[in-house]
Design an enzyme around this catalytic site. Structure first.
Site, PDB file in Angstrom:
ATOM      1  N   ASP A  11       0.865  -1.228   0.111  1.00  0.00           N
ATOM      2  CA  ASP A  11       0.002   0.051  -0.090  1.00  0.00           C
ATOM      3  C   ASP A  11       0.747   1.236   0.074  1.00  0.00           C
ATOM      4  O   ASP A  11       1.935   1.228   0.188  1.00  0.00           O
ATOM      5  CB  ASP A  11      -1.042  -0.080   1.267  1.00  0.00           C
ATOM      6  CG  ASP A  11      -2.009  -0.915   1.128  1.00  0.00           C
ATOM      7  OD1 ASP A  11      -2.316  -1.533   0.159  1.00  0.00           O
ATOM      8  OD2 ASP A  11      -2.480  -1.321   2.379  1.00  0.00           O
ATOM      9  N   LYS A  12       0.149   2.279  -0.707  1.00  0.00           N
ATOM     10  CA  LYS A  12       0.995   3.512  -0.532  1.00  0.00           C
ATOM     11  C   LYS A  12       1.622   3.862   0.879  1.00  0.00           C
ATOM     12  O   LYS A  12       2.733   4.445   0.801  1.00  0.00           O
ATOM     13  CB  LYS A  12       0.098   4.544  -1.157  1.00  0.00           C
ATOM     14  CG  LYS A  12       0.786   6.169  -1.370  1.00  0.00           C
ATOM     15  CD  LYS A  12      -0.175   7.028  -1.838  1.00  0.00           C
ATOM     16  CE  LYS A  12       0.518   8.434  -1.720  1.00  0.00           C
ATOM     17  NZ  LYS A  12      -0.422   9.579  -2.213  1.00  0.00           N
TER      18      LYS A  12
END
Length: 345
Positions: free
Chosen positions: A161-162
């Site tokens: 995930d970012k």
């Protein structure tokens, strides 16, 4: 592109049968994936029809989509209509976003491990792995700066995930990309994450078996527990240390790889990950604690067989600055090396 490739492309456009040779770095790649790389506008259905009718052959024999290729094999390719080889689709080269010297140096400094087939980096929180709506800066657009002495552009084989930091593995060859992709889809890869939870999970060690399903909405991609329509998701967790009843230093091992799995699972048992406002709102904050308001989730360690099968890759990523601040504030140990799941099957 070589002269023989150029001749093959011209003949194919003219409606002739051409033959292409499997390269050394394409060893063990599935035939359908080989086609996807060289002829990306040939649909899966079209390829299946060509295979069923024997128009595509390998070394003169009929083949299946999942046939594994070996270097030197000859692939017979019939006229493909408007399907153009990937070499032609990439010429003239599309404009790529400029990468500053500062960004290039920073990305190269993230490398934790590198050999002829694999690169492991310590992805920082806040850097998206791939582009999307409103995302202009992402790792996928900058992979050329990690080519080093390699002939191929590095390839993504899994995601983070970012807002999650930690170990991210890249393939430096087509061969490695094929092997690693299969490993991540199976159970050959052990991924150990570190997190801080709001509250202390009970029991201190356990597993969360909660199916997850994606759901839409104005807030972007979200995932929720759904035993009826979701896909099975399994997470093992272990509390390594705790700060009273306020917070815990937790290790997690996701046995499946669902989107936002760890975040949803920890919220589901009442101890959300610190800073995860997406799934816990105000419940992701520790009142009065002087800690950064960022997601405290880190891909700490990655253990898997090397794609060549000659050794084990075992890479550990140091904590990012915002989590180090919290570790110091909570008086947690930041250098633990043991695997808390060594006895878990």
């Amino acid at each position: 592109m070589t002269a023989s490739d150029s001749t093959s492309s011209s003949s194919q456009r003219a409606g002739s049968i051409v033959t292409r040779t499997v390269e050394r770095d394409e060893a063990d790649v599935r035939l359908d994936r080989w086609f996807k790389r060289h002829y990306p506008d040939v649909t899966h259905g079209h390829l299946q029809r060509l295979l069923r009718t024997g128009q595509v052959r390998v070394d003169g024999k009929r083949a299946e989509a999942n046939s594994r290729l070996s270097p030197g094999q000859q692939i017979r390719i019939p006229p493909l209509g408007h399907a153009a080889p990937v070499e032609e689709m990439l010429r003239p080269a599309p404009k790529k976003p400029a990468i500053s010297d500062k960004d290039a140096a920073a990305l190269q400094a993230m490398v934790l491990f590198r050999d002829d087939d694999v690169i492991a980096i310590n992805k920082p929180a806040g850097l998206a792995v791939q582009g999307g709506t409103g995302t202009t800066k992402h790792l996928d657009a900058m992979l050329d700066v990690l080519r080093f002495d390699g002939k191929e552009r590095p390839k993504l084989v899994h995601r983070l995930d970012k807002d999650t930091s930690g170990v991210l593995l890249l393939a430096r060859t087509t061969f490695a990309a094929s092997r690693l992709t299969e490993m991540f889809r199976g159970k050959d890869v052990k991924k150990i994450y570190w997190a801080v939870t709001v509250g202390v999970p009970k029991p201190y060690q356990g597993k969360i078996d909660l199916a997850l399903a994606k759901e839409g909405g104005p807030g972007g991609e979200r995932v929720a527990g759904d035993d009826d329509d979701g896909k099975r998701a399994l997470t093992y967790f272990s509390v390594l240390e705790n700060a009273g009843k306020q917070a815990a230093f937790v290790a997690m091992w996701p046995r499946t790889g669902r989107t936002h799995q760890l975040r949803v699972h920890m919220a589901a048992i009442g101890t959300p990950i610190l800073g995860d406002g997406k799934y816990a709102g105000q419940g992701a904050i520790i009142p009065g604690a002087e800690v950064p308001k960022k997601l405290h989730l880190h891909a700490r360690r990655l253990i898997l067989p090397h794609p060549r099968g000659n050794k084990t890759i075992d890479v550990t990523a140091p904590l990012p600055d915002h989590m180090l601040q919290t570790w110091k504030y909570m008086d947690f140990s930041a250098n633990l090396r043991e695997d808390p799941f060594v006895d878990v099957e």
